[in-house]
Design a protein around this motif. Structure first.
Motif, mmCIF file in Angstrom:
data_model
loop_
_atom_site.group_PDB
_atom_site.id
_atom_site.type_symbol
_atom_site.label_atom_id
_atom_site.label_comp_id
_atom_site.label_asym_id
_atom_site.label_seq_id
_atom_site.Cartn_x
_atom_site.Cartn_y
_atom_site.Cartn_z
ATOM 1 N N SER A 136 0.812 -1.219 0.000
ATOM 2 C CA SER A 136 0.000 0.000 0.000
ATOM 3 C C SER A 136 0.844 1.267 0.000
ATOM 4 O O SER A 136 0.387 2.321 -0.447
ATOM 5 N N SER A 141 2.601 2.184 -5.794
ATOM 6 C CA SER A 141 1.251 2.183 -5.228
ATOM 7 C C SER A 141 0.330 3.218 -5.854
ATOM 8 O O SER A 141 -0.789 2.906 -6.279
ATOM 9 N N ARG A 142 0.760 4.460 -5.941
ATOM 10 C CA ARG A 142 -0.091 5.529 -6.484
ATOM 11 C C ARG A 142 -0.366 5.294 -7.970
ATOM 12 O O ARG A 142 -1.486 5.482 -8.453
ATOM 13 N N SER A 143 0.639 4.850 -8.689
ATOM 14 C CA SER A 143 0.463 4.531 -10.097
ATOM 15 C C SER A 143 -0.507 3.368 -10.270
ATOM 16 O O SER A 143 -1.386 3.396 -11.143
ATOM 17 N N ASP A 144 -0.366 2.331 -9.436
ATOM 18 C CA ASP A 144 -1.229 1.153 -9.528
ATOM 19 C C ASP A 144 -2.691 1.512 -9.270
ATOM 20 O O ASP A 144 -3.590 1.004 -9.943
ATOM 21 N N LYS A 145 -2.931 2.364 -8.287
ATOM 22 C CA LYS A 145 -4.310 2.743 -7.965
ATOM 23 C C LYS A 145 -4.956 3.483 -9.136
ATOM 24 O O LYS A 145 -6.128 3.248 -9.466
ATOM 25 N N PHE A 146 -4.206 4.371 -9.768
ATOM 26 C CA PHE A 146 -4.726 5.081 -10.936
ATOM 27 C C PHE A 146 -4.976 4.108 -12.082
ATOM 28 O O PHE A 146 -6.030 4.138 -12.730
ATOM 29 N N ASN A 148 -5.494 0.927 -12.006
ATOM 30 C CA ASN A 148 -6.604 0.020 -11.723
ATOM 31 C C ASN A 148 -7.947 0.728 -11.877
ATOM 32 O O ASN A 148 -8.871 0.197 -12.510
ATOM 33 N N PHE A 149 -8.073 1.905 -11.300
ATOM 34 C CA PHE A 149 -9.344 2.646 -11.344
ATOM 35 C C PHE A 149 -9.696 3.068 -12.770
ATOM 36 O O PHE A 149 -10.859 2.954 -13.191
ATOM 37 N N GLN A 153 -9.777 -2.143 -13.747
ATOM 38 C CA GLN A 153 -11.043 -2.563 -13.148
ATOM 39 C C GLN A 153 -12.204 -2.497 -14.144
ATOM 40 O O GLN A 153 -13.008 -3.438 -14.211
ATOM 41 N N SER A 234 4.992 -3.180 -11.877
ATOM 42 C CA SER A 234 4.278 -3.458 -10.637
ATOM 43 C C SER A 234 4.464 -4.911 -10.208
ATOM 44 O O SER A 234 4.740 -5.200 -9.033
ATOM 45 N N SER A 258 -2.383 -3.240 -5.358
ATOM 46 C CA SER A 258 -3.595 -2.576 -5.825
ATOM 47 C C SER A 258 -4.128 -3.187 -7.119
ATOM 48 O O SER A 258 -5.320 -3.094 -7.411
#
Length: 344
Positions: A136, A141-146, A148-149, A153, A234, A258
């Motif tokens: 996390s 992490s920040r790149s993965d969240k973007f 994924n969203f 996803q 990642s 993420s």
């Protein structure tokens, strides 16, 4: 008295409170015992590689920023998004704000007490452990969240036609099946054992590219290459610190990333599509099938599935299927077809 003991125990620091892997229970265990279980798990050379004491985060962060700068140059992302997600400034240098500085990814254990007879639940009994790689605060992490969203996803939602979102949706589907009043209806379920440990990065990337080719025809080759480069970075950054040493996952994909859930869902559907959904032998009396954490299949008790999957043996590798019913002939045929010799 119990609360006073709890406060004193926590203050001394020799007792640890740990979540159970399933069921929501809280386990109380000596910190030394928990650390021993985690170290034993990390010492498995087939699963983990010890990287020594050198911090690998700076090198990954540098590579990540180069990829994002490249993506901005090709107009895949805007200047504002590039800064707000990874902190890449106009000058091309990383922001000095603390919000953009990665933390320390680490490993922690979850006790699998559901695998142990309650009579044997003691600190002297070897309790199985699931080791989670908490990413996390990792460098991607920040790149993965973007990523994924914005991309993965939605792709998962479009690609995984068998997926139910939660238990409520699963119950609604089961109610619909039940209302069909089909005679001799029999339900059974099965799942992949240690799914994340058995999903190879190569399989995950193969599945992702297939899903993109099927459903994202508007993505250019350069954009797909950029997306895959970020995913590859990642997946290769599944490392963490335990004590003074750094370790890297050698098998599977991280359970704490993420991107993990979306990538796992896409990979599982891809394999099932190859071996089941696109099979000419899918019987007409199979009412339906849905997937949540485990794979729930509903059909007549006489159903016999003969899956023809020659040419796809390598897609599952050493994955195992957990057969939870004597009627689950589907799992048996998959095991036989893939030469898998272990079922939980």
């Amino acid at each position: 008295a119990g609360l006073l003991w709890l406060k004193d125990t926590v203050k001394k620091g020799d007792t640890q409170f740990v979540k159970a892997d399933k069921g929501g229970a809280i386990c109380i265990i000596k910190r030394s015992c928990m650390r021993k279980l985690e170290v034993e798990k990390l010492s498995d050379s087939n699963q983990f590689e010890c990287l020594g004491t050198k911090d690998p985060v700076p090198d990954v962060t540098s590579t990540l920023l180069e990829l994002w700068h490249h993506g901005e140059t090709l107009n895949f992302i805007t200047r504002d998004i590039c800064y707000s997600v990874v902190g890449l400034c106009n000058s091309g240098r990383p922001s000095t704000l603390s919000a953009f500085k990665p933390g320390i990814p680490y490993y922690y254990g979850l006790l699998k007490i559901h695998k142990v007879d309650p009579c044997n639940l003691s600190q002297d009994f070897p309790i199985p452990l699931r080791l989670v790689n908490d990413l996390s605060q990792g460098p991607t992490s920040r790149s993965d969240k973007f990523l994924n969203f914005k991309y993965l996803q939605p792709l998962q939602d479009d690609f995984c036609k068998d997926l139910v979102r939660d238990t409520t949706e699963a119950l609604k589907w089961l109610e619909h099946v039940d209302n069909q009043l089909i005679p001799n209806l029999k339900s059974f379920s099965w799942d992949f054992v240690s799914l994340y440990d058995n999903l190879t990065p190569d399989l995950v990337k193969e599945a992702l590219l297939f899903a993109i080719s099927e459903l994202r025809c508007d993505w250019s080759d350069d954009f797909i290459t950029w997306i895959m480069s970020l995913v590859d970075l990642s997946l290769s950054s599944c490392f963490g610190k335990h004590g003074d040493l750094w370790y890297r996952n050698k098998a599977g994909i991280a359970t704490g990333g993420s991107l993990s859930v979306s990538l796992a869902n896409i990979a599982v559907f891809y394999v099932l599509k190859l071996v089941i959904y696109d099979s000419d032998d899918l019987p007409p009396d199979l009412v339906g099938l849905k997937r949540f954490v485990e794979k729930q299949y509903v059909g007549k008790s006489t159903t016999k599935l003969q899956t023809r999957i020659s040419g796809h043996r390598s897609h599952v590798g050493d994955s195992f299927f957990d057969d939870e019913s004597d009627e689950a002939t589907l799992a048996e045929h998959l095991l036989e077809a893939h030469n898998i010799n272990s079922v939980d």
